[in-house]
Design an enzyme around this catalytic site. Structure first.
Site: not given
Length: 1118
Positions: A426, A696
């Site tokens: 992430d 993301t």
């Protein structure tokens, strides 16, 4: 400050608290139906109608076992392993005449191994039991029949009981909040035990019950609660309170969940709704997804291989035994007359040689059973637990600012840390600090803000240009008078600035904002009051500063699916305004067809902000008519107060109807700075052969430039939207950037394989605008499609699916809470610690476990095949070469501790060199140390060692005198000599294989050998009825003979010589990466030396190793 001094504050008048109130509704269609059938009689737990429902008590048990099921359940868990089932069958058969040794010698090691594992389970379960006893016997004040609150144990609480909980106490069950020390029924709750978050949650009692402040006020209190059935959802609660003939809606704001703690409130009164295992925290007490390492799965295949070898050896022995037995009587003549084959049992009957061979096959399965390592599983469990302790105590992974060490939440995956092929990360909060700085904005097409972000500086550095990049202007300064927007354009922005800044700076109840436009001469002050917002602003129409108040009517909450948030306000002129902020991907499509002329300019600003690595939000507004608002509000409240499973979908649909035809105001940009050491960490991981994917929810431009900054993208030439060329020439690498919409198509069944083929051939992959579900789906695709080890790392609740789907989930204890860390396999405080977790602990654990398992199989094969060679010289009679207890103690006492020390302490290179030479990690990525050639090589070494031990021993002693009195070697002494050579050989083999000696390893290796001699003395001193062939064999026969000691020395050296020569040849002419590093460390001084120099010296070697690995992978894929 709490207590009476705060009772005068009416918190319910604050908008932030008033919005917590549950709205009344007429429709409760779901109440009473499936899933919503619970009925609670408040302050009347003995009501006959409630007793019929037979709700569970508040007694809680988290133990796996109890006094009645511990033995059967624990035994079932142990015998789920194939090896343990085999030894159990052998132990049962050992009571029959087929057994080649006594039943007790078989049962003893099995009992020791199973008992040790059961003991470990018992200790862990007893700890849980003690925690349960402590929790069940905590005391809380409950309302009794005498109309007083008396101390009552938690386990005695029943549904419907009234309780009083004081400050800093835990809630004993799921309670409905009736009132608190505050007159308005406000209380603060800490939910760290539930979701890991330390920020306090605000709960609010119903107005109708908040007046119940005194104990005597509950004397006549009776009410009925109808609500949802017990479930695991911590974030929803639906119910209705029937009190004084009225109905009052209940929501999560009135529910106090068990194991959360009361904070900043003197006391609260509540009624028990869910008890014991029906509470939400216990409903969530489920085991995480079971994960097994690739080494463990391959170990199962090796066990099956050894079982096949066991069956083959037993079949060969029984085949030749049958032929020999059949030839004992030929034409009525007895060939081996001394065995009396004419007067024997069925086990040696020449007339029924086939049946005798079958029985001998069963005997062989028991005799050669030592090919299967009985203590392997328990030894690996011990080693992994100790490895986890070292990970937890590593000071170099301790984050002092947050007082958070690394935490191995499971020990099953330690070795997987050394085999990671793909890292899926992430961005926000994982690579960045998740701390937002408001740096730039665009208002009505005019950009404000100056300065360079970290991404801009990184890009400028890459280009060799130190000049500013992106939009630069004076701080909050207009570019010219002509570009100043009109008052009508700017006024909506003034109304929306409160929500914009709130979203970025996250202020809660009081916010003060000041903006200064130096050329526009505008000063803005805003103050949030209890029920409205007052703005001191400049009216461009009149040129005067005026005060305007805006009443807050509704908030349309943000969600990851909506990607936006709105607020509806009303000003003094009774104008209704909807102010909305959100991601540009959803905001621009909701703009009115009559869009302002600065939309394209704003879009360009947003793109440039994103390229600078900033996170952007778009602001827009809409004016509503009174009729439209009333119509929509009715539909919205109906959806918001509905009691159904699809409530959220109804609310989102209602919100979507009003969030249309918006007028653009502008955009804001905030900077989320990178964590310390992220670029260096990713660079090290890339050099270690780990592919880095960034997944993301940010914009494509932001994701690309963050990828450049952290070196997840290695780009040397021009950048394109779909592919990135990293060099000019024949060798070209690519980067793949894909957004969420494209990803949804790429993950479809007919395209996912093509997408994966494209992605794995790229040097870097960035998935932007991804949803939490897409993160998990991408992780699953990479894991299953490549067959390699995947590691996912994240810090938020939206990353949990990704962490649980990956082979290894690493959670970061960040500012978004602890959901990711609590759902992970390993938890760290900063991304940079991943470098040490993988390159140091991962490499060590992989190497240790791989070598440990290979050595286990080696020592058992070396021991087991000496029995087979002996059988070939004993007509396959089934007579074991060793005393029963020699064989029983082999895996348990004489060879077990050194291998545990190997698995815990061995290091091929130091931690400093692991970090200095990340190329070393490739040994795990390509599974070099636990490949099938290496495993079979160790097995072959075991067979060769057994041959040397047996044939050298028998050839050297059988045809000559052994004792001083001229007596030759007998059966007992031969067994002791071979066994001594086996014990010496396998322990010295351990000493040769170890790279890093500690006093513990010396103690275990040489102590195991010494214990063998001590055992011979002690066991040989026992009566010959018990010790049988071991009676005084060392003291009287072996020790006095110099030949015994000399033969042991020569045979052990001869047995170890082939492996020693192989390793010397390999290190000299075909070294592995760790061999190169070890040699360099020994040859050079301890001064700083460049890793480039080392690997360039062995460039051809490393290139050839990688080429061989690629060829092997190609062959395997075919």
């Amino acid at each position: 400050m709490t207590g009476p001094g705060r009772k005068g504050i009416r918190f319910s008048r604050l908008y932030s608290f008033s919005c917590f109130k549950s709205s009344f509704r007429d429709e409760h269609g779901q109440i009473g139906q499936k899933g919503y059938s619970r009925v609670v009689y408040c302050n009347d737990p003995d009501n006959p109608e409630q007793l019929v429902l037979r709700y569970r008590s508040n007694y809680v048990s988290t133990t796996k076992y109890n006094a009645f099921n511990f033995i059967p359940k624990s035994l079932f868990e142990q015998f789920r392993r194939v090896a343990n089932i085999y030894f159990l069958v052998v132990a049962c058969v050992s009571f029959s005449p087929l057994a080649p040794y006594t039943a007790s010698s078989i049962l003893a090691p099995l009992i020791v191994v199973i008992g040790a594992t059961m003991g470990k389970e018992a200790v862990e379960d007893w700890r849980r039991r003690k925690q349960d006893i402590e929790a069940n016997n905590r005391k809380v004040q409950a309302y009794d029949r005498n109309h007083n609150f008396q101390d009552t144990r938690w386990k005695k609480l029943r549904v419907g009981d009234l309780v009083k909980v004081y400050k800093d106490e835990y809630f004993p069950a799921d309670l409905l909040l009736l009132s608190s020390s505050y007159e308005d029924g406000i209380c603060y709750v800490e939910t760290t035990n539930l979701d890991g978050e330390t920020n306090l949650k605000v709960k609010h009692a119903l107005d109708v019950t908040s007046s119940l402040q005194e104990e005597n006020s509950f004397q006549h209190f009776k009410a009925i609660i109808k609500c949802e059935d017990p479930n695991e959802d911590l974030y929803t609660f639906v119910g209705t309170l029937y009190y004084d003939g009225q109905q009052y809606p209940l929501s999560l704001q009135q529910l106090l969940v068990r194991d959360s703690k009361l904070r900043n409130t003197e006391y609260v009164y509540g009624v028990v709704v869910f008890t014991g295992h029906e509470t939400k925290v216990m409903q969530n007490a489920t085991d995480p997804p079971s994960k097994r390492s690739k080494i463990e799965r391959k170990m199962d295949k090796i066990i099956y291989l050894l079982f096949s070898m066991l069956i083959l050896v037993s079949f060969v022995g029984s085949f030749f035994f049958g032929i020999t037995t059949k030839n004992d009587i030929v034409d009525g003549k007895l060939k081996r007359w001394y065995l009396r084959p004419d007067r024997t049992t069925v086990f040696y009957d020449p007339k029924r040689s086939a049946l005798a061979a079958f029985f001998h096959f069963l005997t062989g399965l028991m005799l050669y059973g030592y090919l299967i390592p009985i203590s392997l599983y328990v030894s690996i469990e011990i080693v992994k637990v100790l490895q986890s302790i070292f990970i937890n105590q590593d000071q170099d992974m301790y984050y002092e600012e947050m007082d958070k060490p690394a935490h191995a939440r499971t020990s099953n995956l330690n070795e997987e840390l050394g085999q990671v092929d793909t890292l899926l990360s992430d961005k926000t909060g994982t690579l960045t600090c998740n701390s937002m700085d408001f740096v730039k904005c665009s208002i009505a097409g005019v950009a404000y803000g100056r300065g360079m972000t970290e991404v801009e500086r990184a890009l400028a550095k890459r280009k060799g240009d130190a000049s500013d990049f992106g939009i630069t202007s004076s701080d909050i300064q207009m570019s010219g008078d002509d570009s100043v927007p009109s008052g009508n354009q700017l006024k909506p922005f003034l109304r929306s600035i409160k929500k914009l800044v709130k979203s970025h700076m996250k202020l809660s109840h009081l916010m003060k904002l000041r903006l200064s436009f130096l050329q526009g001469n505008l000063a803005l002050n805003s103050l949030k009051t209890q029920t409205s917002i007052s703005l001191h602003e400049l009216d461009h129409m009149s040129g005067r500063k005026i005060d305007r108040s805006y009443t807050l009517l509704h908030i349309l909450e943000f969600s990851s699916a909506r990607k936006r948030m709105s607020v509806i306000v009303k000003n003094d002129e009774n104008q209704l305004l909807l102010l909305c902020k959100g991601a540009d991907s959803v905001m621009f499509e909701r703009l009115s067809e009559d869009v302002p002329d600065f939309v394209s300019t704003t879009m360009d600003h947003i793109k440039r902000y994103a390229e600078a690595g900033l996170r952007t939000l778009v602001a827009a507004y809409r004016e509503l008519s009174e009729e439209e608002f009333k119509s929509w509000e009715e539909e919205f409240l109906e959806a918001q107060t509905s009691v159904s499973a699809d409530r959220d979908a109804l609310v989102d649909a209602a919100a979507d109807k009003i969030e249309r035809d918006l007028i653009l105001l502008g955009a804001t940009a905030v900077e989320d700075k990178l964590q310390k050491g992220v670029p260096e960490c990713i660079d090290k991981l890339a050099n270690a052969g780990i592919k880095v994917w960034v997944i993301t929810g940010d914009k494509m431009e932001t994701a690309i430039n963050i990828g450049l900054q952290v070196q997840a993208l290695q780009i040397k030439s021009k950048k394109e939207k779909h592919q990135l060329s990293s060099s000019e020439g024949s060798s070209v690498s690519f980067g793949l950037i894909i957004d969420g919409k494209s990803l949804s198509f790429a993950l479809s069944k007919n395209l996912e394989n093509s997408f994966l083929d494209l992605a794995i051939n790229c040097a870097s992959v960035i998935c932007c605008r991804s949803t939490p579900k897409q993160k998990a789906l991408v992780t699953r695709l990479v894991k299953k499609g490549t067959g390699r080890t995947t590691l996912a790392i994240g810090d938020g609740a939206n990353d949990v699916g990704m962490l649980q789907e990956a082979d290894i989930g690493v959670g970061i204890s960040g500012v978004e809470g602890m959901q990711a860390a609590m759902s992970s396999d390993f938890a760290i405080a900063q991304f940079r610690f991943l470098e040490r977790l993988l390159l140091v602990h991962g490499h060590w654990c992989y190497r240790r476990i791989a070598l440990m398992i290979c050595y286990f199989f080696y020592k058992n094969i070396a021991f087991g095949f000496t029995l087979f060679w002996f059988e070939t010289h004993a007509s396959f009679s089934g007579q074991p070469a060793y005393n029963d207890w020699y064989m029983s103690f082999y895996n348990v006492f004489f060879t077990s501790l050194p291998v545990i020390a190997l698995g815990v302490f061995d290091q091929d290179v130091s931690a400093r060199l692991c970090l200095k030479y990340p190329m070393l990690y490739l040994e795990g990525v390509h599974d070099i140390l636990f490949s099938w050639p290496r495993i079979l090589g160790w097995m072959l070494n075991g067979i060769l060692s057994s041959m040397i031990i047996f044939f050298f021993t028998t050839s050297s002693v059988i045809h000559q005198a052994f004792r001083q009195d001229g007596q030759v070697l007998d059966f007992e002494v031969l067994g002791v000599m071979m066994y001594t050579c086996v014990v010496w050989t396998v322990n010295c083999q351990m000493a040769i294989s170890i790279n890093y000696f500690t006093w513990i390893q010396h103690f275990f290796i040489w102590g195991s050998i010494a214990f063998w001699y001590a055992f011979l003395v002690m066991y040989g001193a026992i009566s010959p009825i018990i010790s049988t062939t071991a009676y005084q064999v060392l003291v009287e026969a072996c020790a006095p003979s110099p030949f015994y000691w000399l033969a042991t020395l020569l045979i052990v050296v001869s047995t170890l010589l082939p492996y020693f020569m192989y390793r010397a040849f390999q290190t000299e002419f075909n070294p592995m990466i760790h061999d190169i590093i070890q040699r360099r460390r020994l040859e050079s001084s301890e001064e700083e030396e460049a890793s480039v120099e080392l690997f360039f010296q062995h460039k051809e070697k490393i290139a050839s190793v990688k080429e061989k690995l690629r060829e092997q992978e190609t062959l395997l894929s075919k």
